[in-house]
Motif scaffolding. Structure first.
Motif, PDB file in Angstrom:
ATOM      1  N   ARG A 101       0.821  -1.147   0.019  1.00 16.12           N
ATOM      2  CA  ARG A 101      -0.004   0.004   0.036  1.00 16.12           C
ATOM      3  C   ARG A 101       0.936   1.262   0.004  1.00 16.12           C
ATOM      4  O   ARG A 101       2.043   1.176   0.290  1.00 16.12           O
ATOM      5  N   PRO A 102       0.190   2.367  -0.344  1.00 16.60           N
ATOM      6  CA  PRO A 102       1.125   3.672  -0.288  1.00 16.60           C
ATOM      7  C   PRO A 102       1.504   4.000   1.068  1.00 16.60           C
ATOM      8  O   PRO A 102       0.965   3.499   2.111  1.00 16.60           O
ATOM      9  N   ILE A 103       2.618   4.662   1.254  1.00 20.73           N
ATOM     10  CA  ILE A 103       3.133   5.423   2.416  1.00 20.73           C
ATOM     11  C   ILE A 103       2.020   6.327   2.885  1.00 20.73           C
ATOM     12  O   ILE A 103       1.550   7.115   2.315  1.00 20.73           O
ATOM     13  N   VAL A 104       1.989   6.119   4.360  1.00 17.68           N
ATOM     14  CA  VAL A 104       1.137   7.265   4.923  1.00 17.68           C
ATOM     15  C   VAL A 104       1.732   7.593   6.272  1.00 17.68           C
ATOM     16  O   VAL A 104       2.682   7.200   6.718  1.00 17.68           O
ATOM     17  N   GLY A 105       1.116   8.959   6.804  1.00 24.00           N
ATOM     18  CA  GLY A 105       1.532   9.441   8.009  1.00 24.00           C
ATOM     19  C   GLY A 105       1.957   8.482   9.165  1.00 24.00           C
ATOM     20  O   GLY A 105       2.963   8.376   9.836  1.00 24.00           O
ATOM     21  N   ALA A 106       0.862   7.642   9.360  1.00 19.81           N
ATOM     22  CA  ALA A 106       0.896   6.490  10.476  1.00 19.81           C
ATOM     23  C   ALA A 106       2.272   5.721  10.192  1.00 19.81           C
ATOM     24  O   ALA A 106       2.651   5.227  11.210  1.00 19.81           O
ATOM     25  N   ASP A 107       2.495   5.493   8.922  1.00 17.33           N
ATOM     26  CA  ASP A 107       3.789   4.556   9.049  1.00 17.33           C
ATOM     27  C   ASP A 107       5.121   5.595   9.538  1.00 17.33           C
ATOM     28  O   ASP A 107       6.026   4.761  10.224  1.00 17.33           O
ATOM     29  N   ILE A 108       5.229   6.524   9.299  1.00 16.64           N
ATOM     30  CA  ILE A 108       5.997   7.414   9.939  1.00 16.64           C
ATOM     31  C   ILE A 108       5.945   7.404  11.373  1.00 16.64           C
ATOM     32  O   ILE A 108       7.063   7.430  12.041  1.00 16.64           O
ATOM     33  N   VAL A 109       4.900   7.486  12.105  1.00 19.76           N
ATOM     34  CA  VAL A 109       4.734   7.706  13.371  1.00 19.76           C
ATOM     35  C   VAL A 109       5.477   6.480  14.102  1.00 19.76           C
ATOM     36  O   VAL A 109       5.964   6.118  15.059  1.00 19.76           O
ATOM     37  N   ALA A 110       4.734   5.268  13.330  1.00 19.85           N
ATOM     38  CA  ALA A 110       5.165   3.810  14.036  1.00 19.85           C
ATOM     39  C   ALA A 110       6.710   3.826  13.954  1.00 19.85           C
ATOM     40  O   ALA A 110       7.152   3.359  14.969  1.00 19.85           O
ATOM     41  N   ALA A 111       7.182   4.038  12.784  1.00 22.11           N
ATOM     42  CA  ALA A 111       8.534   3.933  12.580  1.00 22.11           C
ATOM     43  C   ALA A 111       9.216   4.913  13.657  1.00 22.11           C
ATOM     44  O   ALA A 111      10.435   4.533  14.391  1.00 22.11           O
ATOM     45  N   VAL A 112       9.036   6.266  13.947  1.00 16.40           N
ATOM     46  CA  VAL A 112       9.683   7.085  14.919  1.00 16.40           C
ATOM     47  C   VAL A 112       9.442   6.501  16.098  1.00 16.40           C
ATOM     48  O   VAL A 112      10.314   6.472  17.145  1.00 16.40           O
ATOM     49  N   ALA A 113       8.254   5.919  16.849  1.00 18.15           N
ATOM     50  CA  ALA A 113       8.089   5.367  17.827  1.00 18.15           C
ATOM     51  C   ALA A 113       9.040   4.431  18.366  1.00 18.15           C
ATOM     52  O   ALA A 113       8.860   4.067  19.534  1.00 18.15           O
ATOM     53  N   THR A 114       9.520   3.598  17.367  1.00 11.81           N
ATOM     54  CA  THR A 114      10.311   2.463  17.864  1.00 11.81           C
ATOM     55  C   THR A 114      11.817   3.098  18.153  1.00 11.81           C
ATOM     56  O   THR A 114      12.573   2.378  18.861  1.00 11.81           O
ATOM     57  N   ILE A 115      11.922   4.234  18.000  1.00  8.33           N
ATOM     58  CA  ILE A 115      13.349   4.760  18.364  1.00  8.33           C
ATOM     59  C   ILE A 115      13.440   4.977  19.547  1.00  8.33           C
ATOM     60  O   ILE A 115      12.552   5.723  20.160  1.00  8.33           O
ATOM     61  N   THR A 116      14.055   4.590  20.473  1.00 10.13           N
ATOM     62  CA  THR A 116      14.349   4.738  21.925  1.00 10.13           C
ATOM     63  C   THR A 116      14.959   5.781  22.553  1.00 10.13           C
ATOM     64  O   THR A 116      14.989   5.871  23.994  1.00 10.13           O
ATOM     65  N   HIS A 117      15.753   6.361  21.669  1.00 10.72           N
ATOM     66  CA  HIS A 117      16.421   7.583  22.394  1.00 10.72           C
ATOM     67  C   HIS A 117      16.293   9.050  21.457  1.00 10.72           C
ATOM     68  O   HIS A 117      15.720   8.799  20.419  1.00 10.72           O
ATOM     69  N   GLY A 118      16.522  10.097  21.948  1.00 10.25           N
ATOM     70  CA  GLY A 118      16.626  11.490  21.381  1.00 10.25           C
ATOM     71  C   GLY A 118      15.408  12.017  21.723  1.00 10.25           C
ATOM     72  O   GLY A 118      14.629  11.705  22.444  1.00 10.25           O
ATOM     73  N   THR A 119      15.280  13.256  21.014  1.00 12.88           N
ATOM     74  CA  THR A 119      14.446  14.240  21.342  1.00 12.88           C
ATOM     75  C   THR A 119      12.694  13.771  20.881  1.00 12.88           C
ATOM     76  O   THR A 119      12.044  13.883  21.865  1.00 12.88           O
ATOM     77  N   ALA A 120      12.656  13.189  19.964  1.00  8.23           N
ATOM     78  CA  ALA A 120      11.405  12.421  19.733  1.00  8.23           C
ATOM     79  C   ALA A 120      10.920  11.777  20.513  1.00  8.23           C
ATOM     80  O   ALA A 120       9.776  11.765  21.109  1.00  8.23           O
ATOM     81  N   ALA A 121      11.819  10.553  21.180  1.00  2.00           N
ATOM     82  CA  ALA A 121      11.566   9.669  22.288  1.00  2.00           C
ATOM     83  C   ALA A 121      10.954  10.230  23.569  1.00  2.00           C
ATOM     84  O   ALA A 121      10.048  10.115  24.004  1.00  2.00           O
TER      85      ALA A 121
END
Length: 163
Positions: free
Chosen positions: A120-140
């Motif tokens: 399927r096409p890339i959607v914003g929720a894919d970005i959210v899921a990918a960023v949320a898997t990162i355990t360190h940094g400002t976003a986490a």
């Protein structure tokens, strides 16, 4: 079908990367990073990022505030101030390809892989899921400061992208 999805993904990437750079500029950062990519995903026309955050009881403004707060706390802890950050961000070259920090590049690659695996096409929720898997940094730290559990964010994002 495959060609149509590719064109849509190209349009999505163009919008996402343009907004990622704009978010870095708005926050006075020299290099677009994970937090800018996450904020930029709210601007995608599919609306999935906003729905994920709504489901979790948050929104773009709360996330932006948390990012600013976390960034400020980190600078203070390091004995630094944020003076001059805006001028350094705006002096970044505005030509050529977008140069994301490595964690943001990895998150984007993971988001693309997720969408491709589900054909399927890339959607914003894919970005959210990918960023949320990162355990360190400002976003986490920003997600954590909003009281959001990373695994719940990933689950909500994946549920939204499956809709």
């Amino acid at each position: 079908m495959k060609l149509a999805r590719a064109w849509r993904d190209i349009r999505t990437m163009k919008a996402l990367f343009s907004e990622t750079e704009a978010e870095a500029d708005r926050l006075g950062d020299c290099e677009p990073r994970l937090e800018h990519l996450l904020l930029a995903s709210f601007a995608l026309p599919d609306g999935t990022t906003a729905r994920v955050f709504d489901r979790l009881g948050s929104n773009r403004d709360a996330l932006r505030g948390a990012i600013i707060r976390v960034h400020g706390e980190a600078l203070t802890a390091a004995g630094m101030t944020d003076v001059g950050a805006t001028t350094s961000a705006l002096s970044r070259p505005r030509t050529g390809p977008l140069r994301l920090a490595e964690p943001a590049q990895g998150a984007f690659r993971n988001a693309v892989a997720l969408a491709k695996s589900e054909r399927r096409p890339i959607v914003g929720a894919d970005i959210v899921a990918a960023v949320a898997t990162i355990t360190h940094g400002t976003a986490a730290r920003a997600l954590e400061s909003l009281g959001l559990v990373r695994s719940a964010v990933v689950d909500a994002a994946r549920a939204e992208s499956a809709r």
